[in-house]
Structure formats: structure tokens, C-alpha cells
Design an enzyme around this catalytic site. Sequence first.
Site, PDB file in Angstrom:
ATOM      1  N   LYS A 113     -13.200  76.153  38.566  1.00  0.00           N
ATOM      2  CA  LYS A 113     -12.081  77.089  38.713  1.00  0.00           C
ATOM      3  C   LYS A 113     -11.280  77.211  37.426  1.00  0.00           C
ATOM      4  O   LYS A 113     -10.742  78.270  37.138  1.00  0.00           O
ATOM      5  CB  LYS A 113     -11.176  76.676  39.872  1.00  0.00           C
ATOM      6  CG  LYS A 113     -11.825  76.924  41.233  1.00  0.00           C
ATOM      7  CD  LYS A 113     -10.824  76.781  42.357  1.00  0.00           C
ATOM      8  CE  LYS A 113     -11.481  77.141  43.692  1.00  0.00           C
ATOM      9  NZ  LYS A 113     -10.575  77.007  44.824  1.00  0.00           N
ATOM     10  N   LYS A 196     -21.313  79.454  44.765  1.00  0.00           N
ATOM     11  CA  LYS A 196     -21.009  79.571  46.192  1.00  0.00           C
ATOM     12  C   LYS A 196     -20.166  80.813  46.476  1.00  0.00           C
ATOM     13  O   LYS A 196     -19.422  81.271  45.606  1.00  0.00           O
ATOM     14  CB  LYS A 196     -20.323  78.310  46.711  1.00  0.00           C
ATOM     15  CG  LYS A 196     -18.830  78.256  46.490  1.00  0.00           C
ATOM     16  CD  LYS A 196     -18.209  77.140  47.318  1.00  0.00           C
ATOM     17  CE  LYS A 196     -16.695  77.240  47.283  1.00  0.00           C
ATOM     18  NZ  LYS A 196     -16.151  78.270  48.167  1.00  0.00           N
ATOM     19  N   LYS A 199     -13.570  82.846  48.431  1.00  0.00           N
ATOM     20  CA  LYS A 199     -12.489  83.805  48.635  1.00  0.00           C
ATOM     21  C   LYS A 199     -11.952  84.287  47.315  1.00  0.00           C
ATOM     22  O   LYS A 199     -11.542  85.431  47.178  1.00  0.00           O
ATOM     23  CB  LYS A 199     -11.325  83.096  49.338  1.00  0.00           C
ATOM     24  CG  LYS A 199     -11.488  82.976  50.793  1.00  0.00           C
ATOM     25  CD  LYS A 199     -10.169  82.494  51.367  1.00  0.00           C
ATOM     26  CE  LYS A 199     -10.369  81.190  52.070  1.00  0.00           C
ATOM     27  NZ  LYS A 199      -9.867  80.044  51.357  1.00  0.00           N
TER      28      LYS A 199
HETATM   29  P1  ATP Z   1     -11.192  79.376  47.394  1.00  0.00           P
HETATM   30  O1  ATP Z   1     -12.121  80.191  46.538  1.00  0.00           O
HETATM   31  O2  ATP Z   1      -9.801  79.897  47.452  1.00  0.00           O
HETATM   32  O3  ATP Z   1     -11.277  77.884  47.110  1.00  0.00           O
HETATM   33  P2  ATP Z   1     -13.053  79.048  49.508  1.00  0.00           P
HETATM   34  O4  ATP Z   1     -13.905  80.224  49.766  1.00  0.00           O
HETATM   35  O5  ATP Z   1     -13.648  77.924  48.742  1.00  0.00           O
HETATM   36  O6  ATP Z   1     -11.716  79.579  48.870  1.00  0.00           O
HETATM   37  P3  ATP Z   1     -11.608  77.200  51.178  1.00  0.00           P
HETATM   38  O7  ATP Z   1     -10.383  77.637  51.909  1.00  0.00           O
HETATM   39  O8  ATP Z   1     -11.423  76.452  49.900  1.00  0.00           O
HETATM   40  O9  ATP Z   1     -12.521  78.498  50.908  1.00  0.00           O
HETATM   41  O10 ATP Z   1     -12.526  76.359  52.147  1.00  0.00           O
HETATM   42  C1  ATP Z   1     -12.398  76.362  53.584  1.00  0.00           C
HETATM   43  C2  ATP Z   1     -13.608  75.688  54.187  1.00  0.00           C
HETATM   44  O11 ATP Z   1     -14.774  76.525  54.015  1.00  0.00           O
HETATM   45  C3  ATP Z   1     -13.969  74.360  53.501  1.00  0.00           C
HETATM   46  O12 ATP Z   1     -14.440  73.476  54.498  1.00  0.00           O
HETATM   47  C4  ATP Z   1     -15.093  74.728  52.564  1.00  0.00           C
HETATM   48  O13 ATP Z   1     -15.940  73.633  52.285  1.00  0.00           O
HETATM   49  C5  ATP Z   1     -15.823  75.795  53.379  1.00  0.00           C
HETATM   50  N1  ATP Z   1     -16.523  76.727  52.497  1.00  0.00           N
HETATM   51  C6  ATP Z   1     -15.988  77.428  51.472  1.00  0.00           C
HETATM   52  N2  ATP Z   1     -16.901  78.181  50.878  1.00  0.00           N
HETATM   53  C7  ATP Z   1     -18.074  77.960  51.536  1.00  0.00           C
HETATM   54  C8  ATP Z   1     -19.398  78.450  51.381  1.00  0.00           C
HETATM   55  N3  ATP Z   1     -19.690  79.340  50.439  1.00  0.00           N
HETATM   56  N4  ATP Z   1     -20.362  77.996  52.224  1.00  0.00           N
HETATM   57  C9  ATP Z   1     -20.068  77.092  53.190  1.00  0.00           C
HETATM   58  N5  ATP Z   1     -18.826  76.582  53.389  1.00  0.00           N
HETATM   59  C10 ATP Z   1     -17.837  77.005  52.578  1.00  0.00           C
HETATM   60 MG    MG Z   2     -12.351  76.325  48.092  1.00  0.00          MG
END
Ligand code: ATP
Ligand code: MG
Length: 328
Positions: A113, A196, A199
Site C-alpha cells: 500500500k 488481490k 476496495k
Molecule cells: P482495502 O483495499 O481498503 O484494504 P480490502 O479489499 O482489502 O480493502 P478489507 O476491508 O481490508 O478489504 O478486508 C475485509 C475482509 O475481506 C478481510 O477478511 C480480508 O482478508 C478479506 N479480503 C479482502 N480482499 C480479499 C480478496 N481479494 N479475496 C478474499 N478475501 C479478501
Molecule cells: Mg485490506
Amino acid sequence: MSAKTLLTAAQPTAALHLGNYLGAIQHWVRLAPQYRSYIFICDLHALTVLPQPAQLRAHTLEAAALYLACGLDPKHCALFVQSHVHGHTDLAWILACLCPLGELQRMTQFKDKSSTPSDGFVSSGLLYYPILQAADILIYNADIVPVGHDQKQHLELTRDMASRFNQRYSETFTLPTPYIPEQAGRIMSLQDPTRKMSKSDPNPAATLFLLDPPNTLRKKIRSAVTDSEARIAIGPEKPGITNLLSILASLKGIRLEEAMAPFASSYGPLKDAVADAVIEALTPIQTRYQAIIQDPQAIEAILTQGARQAQAQVDSMMERVRHKIGLK
Ligand code: ATP
Ligand code: MG
């Protein structure tokens, strides 16, 4: 219900996506009734990327409505917003003083990040965030933490922090175990299947948001990056195809090999099948969401009740911690 405690959360940095659902939320829904469950929206973590206040507020409410629309039942968990419960940040400070700087600097997510900040700004909150996450988990004495694969390293740090505190100040915190789904623990970006799905990805075409309309979902899946081989196979040399197959497999509850079986060589029919499955899974969630979001006061009431339950646990834990470290 087991006497054990489950804890998990997602950040309201933006709308929730299919990776969050398949890797995390669908498992929370299934597991929550089996444990004493605390499930929250981590708005303090979202501050690491300095969201606009109005957006943060909207995404927090939206996340709560989506959790409910995905099937989380407040009868089976305390559902709350992180900042509504006081004590997480106090414990985070205490843990930070026990954590060597180098351990935070080597976290993969921090490196990722901080290497691609959208506006060139890397907050120290981004570095510190795994400590706050450790506090979030340890303050509830969580036994099991269902998360996606990307959180594995942070869970290891949390266990280290708990051991370090326990050794120095006597047995206090439970060492949590991550629950990482074998399939769909890591859904990849549609535009760069070596990263991955996130968001915070600046390219919206990379991410299937849970509230994307069906035609947007289909368009994004049709334009997913694959390869030029016209060969359906699973493996690290086929990241785009493997990702599409794992989305399909986890939506249908089948193995990757079974998901692959009906498709010959061209990628079009596979993409169509993935789009159909995603739309079929998300349409009922979207319909429930539209009904739930009509009544923000009812959502607030659920969150207030959840925060009350969580606060009771936090207060008793922080009383013990303050005493053990000499603040009391
Ligand atoms: P950000 O980019 O803001 O970190 P994020 O997409 O990583 O957002 P989080 O809110 O950090 O989402 O994660 C929420 C949950 O979703 C966590 O348990 C994380 O491990 C899971 N998660 C996030 N991205 C993925 C993905 N691509 N595949 C499977 N699980 C995911
Ligand atoms: Mg995350």
C-alpha cells in the site's frame, strides 16, 4: 453455541466487493451462530487513507446494511462500528510500545500500500494499522478470526503481540487462530490477476462491487484480463483463468477441477458462466440491501445495541490490562 469467541471486521474504505464476500463475509454468516461473535466495521482503519468525511459516513452505513443483506443476523453477533467502542485505541498504544518498528515495516500489506499511494501520501497510520488490528482482536480474547489470505501475516503479528504481552505481564490474552477459507481466500483483481481484488484499487474495472448493477458486473467480467493462449487450465502461469474459475467454484460450492470441466478452449463461455453465477448470487443481496438501507434508523439501532455489548467486554478487559501494566 461454543463458548469460544469469533471476531472479524472489514474497513469502510469503499464499497464491499466480491473478494470480501467470498473470502470473508459468507463465512462470517455461517460461523457467527456457532460462537460468541463480534463483527464490526473498522472505520478507524479506514482513516489511514484519509477518506472524505461524508464518504466515510456513507460507506460505514452501507457496510452495515450490506453485512445484514448478506445474511448476518444481529441475534447471533454483536454488530457494531469500531469507533463507537472506546478502548481499542488505548490497547493499540500499549501494544505499540511492545512492538519493534522493524516488524511493522516488513508487513507485506504496508509495503504494497505504501508503494502505490494514490496521491503520494503515506500516513504513519498505514504502518501502525496492524497494531490497532491486534488490539481489535486481543481486546475480545478472540479464539477464531475468519479472514482472507491477505490478513495471515497480520494475524501472526497479533499472536506475537499477545505472547509478548503475556510473557511480560502474565497470562492475559488468548492467542487467536485465523480461519482462512481454502478456496476464495484470495480473489484476484480482474485487471491484474497477480494482485488481490481490493476496495482501494484505483481502477474500478478491477473490482466487482457487491452493489454493481448486473450489466456492470457482466461488463467487468467480460473485460477481465486473461492471456492469449486459448487454453483453460489452473495454475500460477494462468492467473486470470484460475481466478475466474475460483470465483465460479466458490459461488457454486464445487472444486476448481469441477468448475473447469464444462469449458473447452475459448474464454468467452467461461466468462459468461462466471457473470451468470455472480449476478445470480448478488441479485438477492442487492434486493435485500435496497430494503434495509431505506431505514437508516433501524440500522443505527442495531449498531448501538452491538456497541453496547462490545463495550462491556472491552471495559472489563481494559480494567485488567491497566492494572497489569501499572496504569492503575
Ligand atoms: P482495502 O483495499 O481498503 O484494504 P480490502 O479489499 O482489502 O480493502 P478489507 O476491508 O481490508 O478489504 O478486508 C475485509 C475482509 O475481506 C478481510 O477478511 C480480508 O482478508 C478479506 N479480503 C479482502 N480482499 C480479499 C480478496 N481479494 N479475496 C478474499 N478475501 C479478501
Ligand atoms: Mg485490506
